[in-house]
Scaffold this motif. Sequence first.
Motif, PDB file in Angstrom:
ATOM      1  N   SER A 172       0.861  -1.177   0.000  1.00 26.30           N
ATOM      2  CA  SER A 172       0.000   0.000   0.000  1.00 26.30           C
ATOM      3  C   SER A 172       0.897   1.227   0.000  1.00 26.30           C
ATOM      4  CB  SER A 172      -0.884   0.009   1.251  1.00 26.30           C
ATOM      5  OG  SER A 172      -1.636   1.207   1.310  1.00 26.30           O
ATOM      6  N   ALA A 173       0.349   2.337  -0.509  1.00 25.85           N
ATOM      7  CA  ALA A 173       1.077   3.595  -0.378  1.00 25.85           C
ATOM      8  C   ALA A 173       1.031   3.991   1.080  1.00 25.85           C
ATOM      9  CB  ALA A 173       0.431   4.665  -1.236  1.00 25.85           C
ATOM     10  N   VAL A 174       2.172   4.332   1.656  1.00 29.08           N
ATOM     11  CA  VAL A 174       2.209   4.744   3.057  1.00 29.08           C
ATOM     12  C   VAL A 174       2.980   6.067   3.181  1.00 29.08           C
ATOM     13  CG1 VAL A 174       2.181   2.326   3.809  1.00 29.08           C
ATOM     14  CG2 VAL A 174       4.348   3.545   3.720  1.00 29.08           C
ATOM     15  N   ALA A 185       2.513  -3.437   5.319  1.00 24.62           N
ATOM     16  CA  ALA A 185       2.043  -2.875   6.582  1.00 24.62           C
ATOM     17  C   ALA A 185       3.211  -2.683   7.547  1.00 24.62           C
ATOM     18  CB  ALA A 185       1.013  -3.806   7.220  1.00 24.62           C
ATOM     19  N   PHE A 186       3.210  -1.561   8.254  1.00 24.39           N
ATOM     20  CA  PHE A 186       4.221  -1.218   9.260  1.00 24.39           C
ATOM     21  C   PHE A 186       5.626  -1.208   8.659  1.00 24.39           C
ATOM     22  CE2 PHE A 186       0.855  -3.862  11.383  1.00 24.39           C
ATOM     23  CZ  PHE A 186       0.039  -2.767  11.684  1.00 24.39           C
ATOM     24  N   ILE A 588      -3.115 -10.502  17.972  1.00 23.83           N
ATOM     25  CA  ILE A 588      -4.031 -10.625  19.091  1.00 23.83           C
ATOM     26  C   ILE A 588      -4.163 -12.064  19.581  1.00 23.83           C
ATOM     27  CG2 ILE A 588      -6.367 -10.070  19.891  1.00 23.83           C
ATOM     28  CD1 ILE A 588      -4.702  -7.708  18.818  1.00 23.83           C
TER      29      ILE A 588
ATOM     30  N   MET B   1       9.104  -4.259  16.389  1.00 20.05           N
ATOM     31  CA  MET B   1       7.949  -3.591  17.006  1.00 20.05           C
ATOM     32  C   MET B   1       7.472  -4.396  18.211  1.00 20.05           C
ATOM     33  SD  MET B   1       4.575  -2.372  14.968  1.00 20.05           S
ATOM     34  CE  MET B   1       5.621  -1.764  13.639  1.00 20.05           C
ATOM     35  N   ALA B  44      -0.051  -1.180  16.219  1.00 20.51           N
ATOM     36  CA  ALA B  44      -0.211  -2.161  15.146  1.00 20.51           C
ATOM     37  C   ALA B  44      -1.361  -3.123  15.440  1.00 20.51           C
ATOM     38  CB  ALA B  44       1.095  -2.930  14.963  1.00 20.51           C
ATOM     39  N   GLU B  45      -1.469  -3.526  16.709  1.00 18.46           N
ATOM     40  CA  GLU B  45      -2.475  -4.510  17.080  1.00 18.46           C
ATOM     41  C   GLU B  45      -3.885  -3.987  16.816  1.00 18.46           C
ATOM     42  OE1 GLU B  45       0.101  -3.506  18.736  1.00 18.46           O
ATOM     43  OE2 GLU B  45       1.303  -5.291  19.102  1.00 18.46           O
ATOM     44  N   GLN B  47      -4.644  -1.731  14.563  1.00 17.22           N
ATOM     45  CA  GLN B  47      -4.820  -1.674  13.109  1.00 17.22           C
ATOM     46  C   GLN B  47      -5.153  -3.052  12.536  1.00 17.22           C
ATOM     47  OE1 GLN B  47      -1.849   0.696  11.011  1.00 17.22           O
ATOM     48  NE2 GLN B  47      -1.234   1.596  12.962  1.00 17.22           N
ATOM     49  N   GLU B  48      -4.531  -4.074  13.136  1.00 20.93           N
ATOM     50  CA  GLU B  48      -4.822  -5.449  12.713  1.00 20.93           C
ATOM     51  C   GLU B  48      -6.299  -5.780  12.890  1.00 20.93           C
ATOM     52  OE1 GLU B  48      -2.932  -8.189  11.904  1.00 20.93           O
ATOM     53  OE2 GLU B  48      -0.927  -7.322  11.963  1.00 20.93           O
ATOM     54  N   VAL B  49      -6.809  -5.423  14.080  1.00 16.47           N
ATOM     55  CA  VAL B  49      -8.204  -5.746  14.380  1.00 16.47           C
ATOM     56  C   VAL B  49      -9.124  -4.991  13.411  1.00 16.47           C
ATOM     57  CG1 VAL B  49     -10.032  -5.596  16.105  1.00 16.47           C
ATOM     58  CG2 VAL B  49      -7.711  -6.222  16.800  1.00 16.47           C
ATOM     59  N   LYS B  52      -9.154  -6.500   9.966  1.00 18.83           N
ATOM     60  CA  LYS B  52      -9.915  -7.743   9.930  1.00 18.83           C
ATOM     61  C   LYS B  52     -11.420  -7.466   9.957  1.00 18.83           C
ATOM     62  CE  LYS B  52      -8.584 -12.155  11.507  1.00 18.83           C
ATOM     63  NZ  LYS B  52      -7.934 -12.921  12.563  1.00 18.83           N
ATOM     64  N   SER B  57      -6.989  -4.654   3.877  1.00 16.91           N
ATOM     65  CA  SER B  57      -5.652  -5.170   4.166  1.00 16.91           C
ATOM     66  C   SER B  57      -5.000  -4.298   5.226  1.00 16.91           C
ATOM     67  CB  SER B  57      -4.799  -5.196   2.896  1.00 16.91           C
ATOM     68  OG  SER B  57      -4.352  -3.905   2.585  1.00 16.91           O
ATOM     69  N   VAL B  58      -4.150  -4.914   6.036  1.00 15.00           N
ATOM     70  CA  VAL B  58      -3.459  -4.155   7.085  1.00 15.00           C
ATOM     71  C   VAL B  58      -2.588  -3.077   6.451  1.00 15.00           C
ATOM     72  CG1 VAL B  58      -2.109  -4.333   9.192  1.00 15.00           C
ATOM     73  CG2 VAL B  58      -3.374  -6.307   8.398  1.00 15.00           C
ATOM     74  N   ALA B  59      -2.013  -3.395   5.287  1.00 11.87           N
ATOM     75  CA  ALA B  59      -1.168  -2.426   4.595  1.00 11.87           C
ATOM     76  C   ALA B  59      -1.976  -1.166   4.274  1.00 11.87           C
ATOM     77  CB  ALA B  59      -0.590  -3.037   3.320  1.00 11.87           C
ATOM     78  N   HIS B  60      -3.215  -1.365   3.868  1.00 12.92           N
ATOM     79  CA  HIS B  60      -4.068  -0.217   3.533  1.00 12.92           C
ATOM     80  C   HIS B  60      -4.376   0.611   4.777  1.00 12.92           C
ATOM     81  CE1 HIS B  60      -7.133   2.190   1.631  1.00 12.92           C
ATOM     82  NE2 HIS B  60      -8.047   1.759   2.490  1.00 12.92           N
ATOM     83  N   TYR B  62      -2.620   0.792   7.490  1.00 14.56           N
ATOM     84  CA  TYR B  62      -1.376   1.473   7.867  1.00 14.56           C
ATOM     85  C   TYR B  62      -1.115   2.662   6.939  1.00 14.56           C
ATOM     86  CZ  TYR B  62       3.611   2.235   8.607  1.00 14.56           C
ATOM     87  OH  TYR B  62       4.816   2.804   8.861  1.00 14.56           O
ATOM     88  N   GLY B  63      -1.442   2.496   5.666  1.00 10.01           N
ATOM     89  CA  GLY B  63      -1.285   3.581   4.695  1.00 10.01           C
ATOM     90  C   GLY B  63      -2.091   4.807   5.098  1.00 10.01           C
ATOM     91  N   THR B  66      -0.658   6.448   8.331  1.00  6.42           N
ATOM     92  CA  THR B  66       0.569   7.227   8.139  1.00  6.42           C
ATOM     93  C   THR B  66       0.335   8.447   7.253  1.00  6.42           C
ATOM     94  OG1 THR B  66       1.175   5.736   6.340  1.00  6.42           O
ATOM     95  CG2 THR B  66       2.171   5.316   8.497  1.00  6.42           C
ATOM     96  N   PHE B  67      -0.796   8.478   6.553  1.00  4.48           N
ATOM     97  CA  PHE B  67      -1.056   9.616   5.675  1.00  4.48           C
ATOM     98  C   PHE B  67      -1.515  10.837   6.469  1.00  4.48           C
ATOM     99  CE2 PHE B  67      -3.623  12.217   2.819  1.00  4.48           C
ATOM    100  CZ  PHE B  67      -2.789  12.320   1.710  1.00  4.48           C
TER     101      PHE B  67
END
Lengths: 590, 159
Positions: A172-174, A185-186, A588, B1, B44-45, B47-49, B52, B57-60, B62-63, B66-67
Amino acid sequence: MNMVKLIIDGKHVEVPENTTLLKAAKTVGIDIPTLCYFELKDMNIENRPGGCRVCVVEVRGRRNLAPACNTMVAEGMEVFTHNIRVLNARRTVLELILSDHPAECLTCSKNGNCELQSMAQQLGVREIPYAGEQSKYRKDTSPAIIRDVDKCIMCRRCEMMCNDVQTVGALSAVNRGFMAVVAPAFEMNLEKSTCTYCGQCVSVCPTGALTEVDHSRNVINSLADPAKTVVVQTAPAVRAALGEEFGLEPGTLVTGKMVAALRRLGFDYVFDTDFAADLTIMEEGSELLDRLTRYLKGDKEVKLPILTSCCPGWVNFFEHNFPEMLDIPSTAKSPQQMFGPVAKEYFAKKLGIDRKNMIVVSIMPCLAKKYECQREEFKVNGDPDVNYSLSTRELAHLIKQSNIDFNALPEEDFDNPLGASTGAAVIFGATGGVIEAACRTAYELYTGKKLEKVDFTELRGLENIRHATLDFDGLPINIGIAHGLGNARKLLEDIRAGKSQFHAIEIMACPGGCIGGGGQPYHHGNSEIIKQRSAAIYREDSGKPIRKSHENPFIQELYREFLGKPLGEKSHHLLHTHYFDKSVGDFIEE
Amino acid sequence: MAKIKLSDKKLQELKDVCKSFNNEKGELINVLHKAQSIFGYLPAEVQEVIAKELNASVAHVYGVVTFYSFFTMIPKGQHPISICLGTACYVRGAEKVLEEFRRQLKIQVGETTADGKFSLSCLRCVGACGLAPVVMVGEKVYGRVSPDGVQDILSEYNN
């Protein structure tokens, strides 16, 4: 459909509404340059974030310039694609993109294939007037893919492929502004993410930001080592695409020249992954029949549909995303990984050499194969069954480096015994091919009758998800096919919900199947190239004297001399595998 | 982390927030907003929840985190310090005041001291320009702060 009339560079154009200026211009032969824009026609793949602004044009009456990829036509519009205002803006945009791009073109692995480089050439950029800060981000090397995001121009093509097409969601773009990068992610390493190594991000990256891990030096070193017997296997899809690297028309079959080139590179034996594909059909086809017969006898435990397991990107995908369904895919190893133990446990013994002194190299249209051959379960005492996997592109480089005039080579044949194959094996390279090959064999084994019509054309094509019902002498067999992991996900979710009516499903991670693999020559968004490769694959099949895997005489000999029978003890040990729960990032519940 | 464990109660609260937005991906920013008010930050935890629950996606996730500068992955200090860098404060020397806070706390803007006591951030105008330069610690506003006064402000909280 409502038509819209407009004028582009003085030409009258009439196109349906909701057409972009970019496509409207194309209908009258005006080719507006693009950089971030990407399309694979007929596969529903399009990226038009309007981010790079290279495609800007002037629209009369509009204050600012408009991105052609993202602006829709309107009645009476007057558009200028190359007046002085547009040309200056376009060049400035490119100079700004280049101002923080590493000037490493000479040593960049994308040199000669880089769309940013070609754009600089096309727009005649001769100097970069802006000296700004340079991006410095750590390089991330995974088993298959290297991320060097200093070279990223934020076109977002990889993000579109990874999320919209593949639904993998690794990239993803971050961050924002100058700090913006495409990352997992991260900002963890790709290896720790949900990446499947399908390589589709690499195949659409316009620059050198995403590239494959290059193993060709390892191969050159092995070839130079007199103590090693170096054996090569070539995947079906390679022969349909390698010629493109040598200026041949897309869809030119170069099987014979490829064999000749490999021999001149110094490989001791030039074998064919197609042989192992025939072997895969013996095992996977038998497994399908086994599950089917047990199911028909009322066995409620049996898992149907059976899913193909040849594609390592797909295997990674279900290990990450569907860990509760690990018992559904076939346990048959992929052809690459079937070839390995047959070479090292059977052929090496025939030659009287130790497996440690045999190096097995594979030439693959794929980047996930690089990861697959490094999996721990495919090693014996640390010695991998397949030592190195090179992409089609890496092979082309090797040939070029070695002063071989590819186009002048004669056509040569594979070596025996692991080079003989049937038409059923070569169609593994195209979406639908594996299941068609399996059905050719399963039909005859199940019915005991001769299959009159070998071509199951209902299984071919490029639609995202296809299904067909085949008649096994009165028994209807429901087949599903998906290519692209997003499409696969849909079929998997149906299975999870108990809604799937299929007996067998073929899945390939890459759009088009292996012919569109992440290790193939760059198609730069031209889907015609993928179609031509597909046509070549089916041409090769129909030209083969034997077109059913179980009729391959060398496969029969292998079972007679060594393996026993399909799904037998030796096959189970050497040719089958199991899968792992690799769902990641769940902090978790651990 | 470093990994943290979310309490069952807070985890349920977070899931309820997602549910209140019908677990819709398009509501990500609203969900993150609420989540940050529950946890004070977005580890992070969390963001994971959220990923889900919203089927993203977690990447999204996080994106997006951070934006927007509003979202933070670093827990705020017990006493969050904000220095106004609005025009009025800036021309009356807010940057020197900020520099002094950085020097004394040995942290940068957006960071938290190792003992978790103070965190440092900047903001734009709190509507008290007549008191410029202005510093806030928690809810308390300090006016006409000079670099020399930084020590006194910190010592109020250092006992």
